[in-house]
Design an enzyme around this catalytic site. Structure first.
Site, PDB file in Angstrom:
ATOM      1  N   ILE B 152       6.691   0.028  -1.324  1.00 39.07           N
ATOM      2  CA  ILE B 152       6.328  -1.015  -2.288  1.00 39.07           C
ATOM      3  C   ILE B 152       4.809  -1.043  -2.452  1.00 39.07           C
ATOM      4  CG2 ILE B 152       6.423  -3.481  -2.831  1.00 39.07           C
ATOM      5  CD1 ILE B 152       8.917  -3.654  -0.991  1.00 39.07           C
ATOM      6  N   CYS B 153       4.357  -0.910  -3.687  1.00 44.70           N
ATOM      7  CA  CYS B 153       2.942  -0.978  -4.045  1.00 44.70           C
ATOM      8  C   CYS B 153       2.130   0.036  -3.218  1.00 44.70           C
ATOM      9  CB  CYS B 153       2.432  -2.403  -3.876  1.00 44.70           C
ATOM     10  SG  CYS B 153       0.882  -2.696  -4.731  1.00 44.70           S
ATOM     11  N   GLU B 154       1.149  -0.410  -2.471  1.00 45.16           N
ATOM     12  CA  GLU B 154       0.383   0.548  -1.670  1.00 45.16           C
ATOM     13  C   GLU B 154       1.306   1.278  -0.691  1.00 45.16           C
ATOM     14  OE1 GLU B 154      -2.485  -1.111   1.011  1.00 45.16           O
ATOM     15  OE2 GLU B 154      -3.720   0.693   1.043  1.00 45.16           O
ATOM     16  N   GLY B 156       4.151   2.260  -1.400  1.00 42.96           N
ATOM     17  CA  GLY B 156       4.736   3.358  -2.171  1.00 42.96           C
ATOM     18  C   GLY B 156       3.851   4.599  -2.119  1.00 42.96           C
TER      19      GLY B 156
END
Lengths: 290, 370
Positions: B152-154, B156
């Site tokens: 998720i986000c960073e 990811g």
């Protein structure tokens, strides 16, 4: 003074907040700045690079002041004239005055400014005078921060004026069409929509990005100047300095890294051995070096 | 031309009525606020057990809420900006619960609370160190060679790098709201979108170095301010208007407070890792150009050979869709899918429509690739 008492004084000063303390020191520090600048006066230490620049500060102040007057006048005109042709209701005027108060933009957009200030202005060490030069650097850095902050607020104020202008234009167009906003929510919705667009456009502009960057740099400079003072006192009283602690933490991080690598190598050895003898490997990524 | 009328016609009696309504709202809100206890605004309440720990990093295994149907287990990795609790904000807005109910066996890695003492940790440590250890631990516990990753986000970016460096350890990779091409924000000219990209590029690399030198970390409150700048009027109105709108409605008020709790819980980003994040990725855009190096090894996106699901939010102003979608052209697998969802960066996880689609979308995609 007993070192323990010094440390207590330092600890007390560390927690001290607010601008009044700095303001009280300002004149004294300005005198110091001038003394350090005077040529041939007991061979003073070279002045710090970011020495207090009264002309630039005055310029920033004046620019902000001019804009502020326009904004304040416009804000009052809005609040007064939005109920044109009627006896203004004080309650409504008060409400509109609040909605269009340009200072709210600093309160809202000041998040970054406030966060930077909080981060930069932690320790207050100005009443211990053994290191005048370091203190002067702190003062200069603080002044630079205020100047940058003022410049940034000027950019924001220009944005407010632009938003207010767009808002007034929209209102006039509505008036020409004989349309009227009938509730404070409608007024607010139109203002928010107009202002948001202007603010977002402003944020992408070069002046905004530049003033943000300068503000960030100034807050960092202040923090680093304060840390130099703290380093001096820590060293003087035999307490670990920030640089020493950073060093210890670096060593610790490197050691942990090595331990992890050794542990992994220990775990991987049987797996590699097993692979060489044709047995399936038990874990996934062990073939690759880490 | 006729004389224009007043543009605002708020009658005094209306204003008084509005003020009275406001007063009632405030009174009801104050009463509600007085009754509230911290327990009632708890977030991330789905039961889980700590199964592994190293330094400040912990690995948790969620307790099943339904028979497991999807194998191997999924490991969730959030980034260092913000916390994984966004995926489990509250019972009725929880990706974690949705996945568990759909039979996914779920783990999550918690990076803990880095302080200045963690200044020297790098992205190499997180990706090739801690995340790798977590993957191995999950694999060991379930006696499998590969696990599913959900970044998720960073986080990811962490899973993307990990999958490229260790393709043999990853069965499938799901990334959500993840930047891959950090300069693709310029592809779409949407006002208010991609401000972090622009802002970071406006800094000189030495500004970032000095910031980290001064603070030792990228302070959580600093990043919070950057996020606030992205929604300026919303930030301006949040604690007077938005809160006022909901404060007499217990359910809405609790939702508001839970979100605020998550926002306030913003850990510091370790300094050296932050330098890599801001300079190598945001400024130099090394990931999409196959130039990002972890532990001496170059992250080559074409080494990502397992199936990939890329989930992004169509109105994400923090990670504009184009910055995520860039991955598709770079991976070394033909099994690459995208799941565009309505809403913004956080709305994907907590918005009514999106979060339902997100859980089922991921679970279905994984179950087809067991």
């Amino acid at each position: 003074m007993d070192p323990a008492q010094y440390m207590k004084a330092l600890a007390d000063l560390w927690g001290q907040g607010g601008q009044s303390f700095v303001a009280a020191q300002q004149n004294l520090l300005r005198d110091m700045a001038e003394r350090f600048n005077k040529p041939g006066d007991n061979a003073p230490a070279p002045a710090p690079a970011n020495l207090f620049d009264p002309a630039a500060m005055t310029q920033a102040n004046e620019a902000f002041g001019r804009l502020w007057s326009s904004a304040a006048e416009l804000s009052q005109t809005f609040a007064r004239n939005l109920q044109q042709g009627k006896e203004p209701d004080p309650l409504v005027s008060g409400l509109l005055g609040r909605i269009f108060d340009p200072s709210a933009w600093f309160a809202g957009s000041e998040g970054m400014d406030a966060a930077l200030n909080r981060l930069a202005q932690g320790p207050r060490l100005a009443d211990i005078w053994n290191t005048e030069r370091q203190m002067l650097a702190v003062f200069n850095a603080w002044t630079a921060l205020r100047r940058r902050s003022l410049e940034h607020n000027t950019v924001m104020l220009e944005a407010w004026l632009a938003a207010a202008g767009s808002f007034a234009k929209l209102l006039n167009e509505k008036a020409d069409r004989k349309e009227a906003l009938g509730s404070w929510r409608e007024v607010l919705a139109l203002w928010v929509e107009t202002a948001n667009k202007v603010l977002l456009e402003t944020q992408r502009s070069e002046p905004y990005l530049k003033s943000q960057r300068e503000l960030l740099k100034a807050s960092t400079d202040l923090r680093l100047a304060q840390q130099e003072v703290a380093e001096f006192y820590s060293e003087m009283f035999g307490y670990p300095t920030r640089a020493e602690l950073d060093d210890v933490h670096k060593t610790l991080t490197e050691l942990r890294r090595e331990v992890r690598a050794l542990e992994r190598a220990g775990r991987d050895r049987p797996a590699r051995k097993a692979r060489r003898s044709g047995v399936a490997r038990p874990a996934p990524s062990e073939e690759k070096p880490s | 031309m006729s004389k224009p009328g007043a543009p605002v016609e708020i009658r005094p009696e209306q204003a008084v009525a509005a003020a009275a309504e406001l007063g009632q709202k405030l009174a009801r809100g104050a009463e509600l606020f007085a009754k509230l206890r911290d327990d009632e605004v708890k977030i991330a309440t789905t039961p889980k057990d700590e199964v592994w720990r190293q330094d400040k990093v912990t690995l948790h295994h969620y307790r099943a809420l339904a028979p497991v149907k999807v194998a191997p287990p999924v490991l969730i990795a959030y980034g260092l900006i913000g916390r994984y609790t966004m995926a489990d904000l509250q019972e009725d807005r929880s990706l974690v619960r949705n996945l568990l109910k759909l039979g996914v066996d779920l783990y999550v890695v918690d990076w803990g609370n880095p302080t200045r003492a963690d200044r020297w940790l790098t992205l190499d440590d997180y990706i090739d160190g801690y995340l790798d250890e977590c993957v191995r631990e999950v694999a060991r516990r379930h006696k499998v060679d590969k696990v599913n990753l959900l970044g998720i986000c960073e986080g990811g970016v962490f899973t993307t790098c990990y999958a490229a460096l260790h393709p043999d350890a990853v069965k499938n990779m799901v990334i959500t709201i993840t930047p891959i091409d950090f300069h693709a924000d310029t592809e779409q000219d949407r006002l208010g979108h991609g401000f972090i990209n622009l802002w970071t590029r406006s800094l000189a690399p030495e500004d970032i170095d000095r910031l980290i030198e001064a603070h030792g970390t990228l302070p959580g409150e600093f990043m919070g301010s950057v996020f606030s700048m992205m929604t300026p009027m919303r930030t301006l109105m949040k604690y007077n208007l938005d809160m006022l709108e909901v404060m007499d409605d217990e359910k809405k008020f609790l939702n508001f407070l839970r979100m605020e709790k998550w926002i306030a819980d913003r850990p510091h980003h370790p300094g050296e890792a932050a330098k890599q994040w801001l300079k190598d990725l945001y400024q130099d855009n090394k990931l999409i150009n196959n130039a990002f190096v972890i532990n001496g090894r170059t992250v080559n996106l074409s080494d990502i050979t397992m199936p990939v699901l890329n989930v992004f939010a169509k109105d994400d102003h923090i990670i504009p869709p184009a910055t995520s979608q860039a991955l598709g052209a770079k991976v070394g697998t033909k099994d690459y899918s995208e799941l565009p969802l309505p809403g913004g960066h956080v709305g994907v996880f907590v918005g009514g429509k999106s979060q339902a689609l997100l859980g089922s979308g991921i679970a279905e995609w994984l179950s087809e690739r067991q």
